[in-house]
Design a protein around this motif. Structure first.
Motif: not given
Length: 503
Positions: A203, A206, A234
C-alpha cells in the motif's frame, strides 16, 4: 527442547541441478500423538570458508503438523579491513524437494529476517502459505560470505500440532488498467516491499508510485514470488501492477518483468553452471521479460556475469545516478555499436528503475517512459521490448525525440529512419522539465553534439543534421551541469536510439 550438533563432520555433498551443495544430518520430530501441542529442536554447527553456495538441513515433518516456525542466529566476528565477514541467508523447501526449478520452494527471506513461520492460511512475508504435509522438508542456508574464522550458526525449529487452517486462494491484480489509449506511460519495474528486504508495504509503495506520476509498476522481490497475492487491492484504473521477481544469483541479478501470477524463478546457480538460459526461457514462457539489473553494481554478487544473449532489455540506470550507472551506460552504448556493425544482430533496449527498498529511496527515480498502445501488461512489455521508451529522473522531465528525412520520412525513439546512406537527416529534441541541463546527441562515433544549457524554465528544443553514413544511430541525453572538470553531469534523462539508414 532437544539439541543436536551439526558440525562439519556430519555432512554429505550432493548435486542439485549443476551446483554442488552441502546437506547436513536430518532433524526428526515425534508424531502428534500423545497430546503434544508443539515440539522444538535446536541444531548448531559451523560452516567453513569455501562452503558451497547452499547448505540444506533436512527436516522430517510428521503428520498432524499445523505450523512450522524457524529462527536462526549466527556469529559475526570482527575481521581485518578488506576481508568479508559472515552473512547467512535462509529459506525453506517442502516435501516436494530441492530440485533446481522444482515445485518444492516455500519461501526465502535471504538475510532480511531472523525467523519465519508458515502454515496453511498464513506465512511470514517472503514465504508461501499452504499445506504442511508430512515428509522431508529442507531448511536452505545460503552462506553469502564466510569469515576466516568460519560461520557458527544456531537454528531453532518448532512444529505446532493441530488442525490446519483453511488454505486461502490467492487473488492477483488485473493485467490491464484503464489507460489513455496509445500514449506515453511512466513506470518503475524494480521495487522491493517487506515481502523481501524492503521496509514498505504494498500500500505504501502504491501510494508513492501514484505520487511520482507512475502509470505502472512491477513487483520484484528477491528470490520469491510471495508478494504476488498481496497487490490486488493496490491496483486501480490509474495504476497497472505487474508481477515478477528479482532473480538474485551469486553472479548477478535479473528482473523477471511481468510474469504470470504465481511464477517462481529459481536462482541457485552461477554462470559456470550453464543454467541461466533455462530460466530465461521460463521467464518468457510465463509471459515475462528478462532484464539484467544494475549490471555493473559493486555489491558482492551483483555484477552481471551471464552475458546479454538472453536479455530482452537491460537496466542501465538504477536508483540515483552513480559511477556504476555511467559504466553501464557506456557498456550498453558499446553493445549498440556492435549491433549496427554486425549484420543480422539485434539490439538490446535500455531502461531505468528505482530499486527502492525503504526511506529515503525514491520510488520513480528513475522511471521508464514507454510508448504503448494501452495500459496493459502486454502493451507495456511490447513497448519496452521494442525500445520505444526513454528514461527520466522524475515525472517532471519529458523528452520528445525524432528524426526526419527530406521527403517526409519520420522515425521516433526505438525506430529506424529508412533513408539512403547520404540522405540529409534532421534530428530534433524537445525537452521540458530540465532546467540548465544540456542536450547531448550520442552516435556510434560518440558524442557529436552538445547544446548550450537549457533556460531555467527547463524547456527547449535543439536540432542537428547528419546522414546515415556519418551516424548509424542517434540517441539523446539530458545532463545536469557539472561543477568540476570535463566529466559529464548526472543524467536527467536519456533515450533509446533512433537508427538511421537501411538495415
Amino acid at each position: 527442547m532437544c539439541e543436536d550438533d551439526h558440525g562439519i563432520g556430519r555432512r554429505a555433498l550432493f548435486v542439485t541441478g549443476a551446483a554442488t551443495a552441502l546437506t547436513l544430518g536430518s532433524v526428526s520430530f515425534a508424531s502428534a500423538e500423545g497430546g503434544r501441542t508443539q515440539e522444538t529442536r535446536t541444531v548448531r554447527g559451523t560452516l567453513p570458508t569455501g562452503s558451497p553456495d547452499f547448505v540444506y538441513l533436512p527436516l522430517e515433518v510428521p503428520s498432524g503438523v499445523r505450523e512450522i516456525k524457524v529462527a536462526y542466529t549466527y556469529d559475526r566476528p570482527a575481521v581485518p579491513a578488506g576481508t568479508q565477514g559472515n552473512a547467512l541467508d535462509i529459506g525453506i523447501f517442502d516435501e516436494r524437494g530441492t530440485e533446481l526449478g522444482g515445485r518444492g520452494f516455500r519461501g526465502w527471506s535471504g538475510g532480511a529476517r531472523t525467523e519465519f513461520f508458515l502454515r496453511a492460511d498464513d506465512a511470514t512475508p517472503g514465504y508461501i502459505p499452504g499445506p504442511v504435509r508430512p515428509g522431508t522438508w529442507h531448511i536452505a542456508l545460503g552462506p553469502y560470505t564466510v569469515a576466516p574464522q568460519g560461520l557458527p550458526y544456531e537454528i531453532t525449529i518448532t512444529l505446532a500440532y493441530g488442525e490446519p487452517g483453511a488454505v486461502v486462494e490467492p487473488t492477483y491484480p488485473p493485467s490491464r488498467a484503464k489507460g489513455r489509449g496509445r500514449a506515453w506511460y511512466r513506470g518503475d519495474c524494480h521495487l522491493h516491499s517487506w515481502y523481501s528486504d524492503g521496509r514498505r508495504t504494498p500500500a505504501e509503495i502504491a501510494a508513492l508510485a501514484r505520487a511520482a506520476g507512475l502509470d505502472f509498476i512491477n513487483t520484484s522481490e528477491h528470490n520469491t514470488h510471495s508478494a504476488h497475492a498481496h497487490w490486488a487491492e493496490e491496483a486501480g484504473d490509474d495504476l497497472l501492477i505487474m508481477l515478477g521477481e528479482e532473480v538474485t544469483t551469486r553472479n548477478g541479478h535479473v528482473v523477471a518483468l511481468g510474469t504470470d501470477p504465481g511464477t517462481f524463478v529459481d536462482w541457485r546457480y552461477r554462470a559456470r553452471d550453464n543454467r541461466f538460459g533455462r530460466f530465461a526461457r521460463q521467464i518468457r514462457r510465463a509471459g515475462g521479460l528478462v532484464v539484467p539489473a544494475h549490471p555493473h553494481a559493486t555489491c558482492i554478487g551483483c555484477n552481471w556475469k551471464f552475458g546479454f544473449g538472453e536479455a530482452d532489455a537491460v537496466e542501465v540506470w538504477n536508483g540515483p545516478w552513480t559511477p556504476d550507472d555511467e559504466v553501464a551506460l557506456a557498456d550498453w552504448d558499446g553493445m549498440l555499436v556492435a549491433s549496427v556493425r554486425s549484420e543480422g544482430r539485434d539490439w538490446i533496449p535500455a531502461m531505468g528503475n528505482s530499486d527502492a527498498h525503504r526511506d529515503p529511496d525514491v520510488v520513480g527515480l528513475p522511471q521508464t517512459v514507454v510508448l504503448a498502445d494501452d495500459l496493459s501488461r502486454e502493451a507495456i512489455q511490447a513497448g519496452i521490448r521494442s525500445g520505444r521508451s526513454y528514461v527520466a529522473e522524475s515525472q517532471h522531465v519529458s523528452l520528445a525525440f525524432t528524426a526526419s528525412g527530406g521527403r517526409g520520412e519520420h522515425a521516433g525513439i526505438g525506430e529506424r529512419l529508412e533513408v539512403g546512406r547520404d540522405t540529409p537527416v534532421t534530428v530534433r529534441v524537445d525537452v521540458t522539465g530540465a532546467p540548465r541541463c544540456t542536450v547531448r546527441l550520442v552516435t556510434d562515433q560518440g558524442v557529436l553534439f552538445t547544446s548550450a544549457p537549457l533556460p531555467v524554465s527547463g524547456a527547449g528544443s535543439v536540432e542537428w543534421r547528419t546522414t546515415p553514413s556519418y551516424a548509424a544511430y542517434v540517441r539523446a541525453e539530458l545532463r545536469h551541469e557539472t561543477a568540476i572538470g570535463p566529466l559529464p553531469g548526472a543524467l536527467a534523462a536519456f533515450s533509446n536510439p533512433i537508427f538511421l539508414g537501411h538495415r
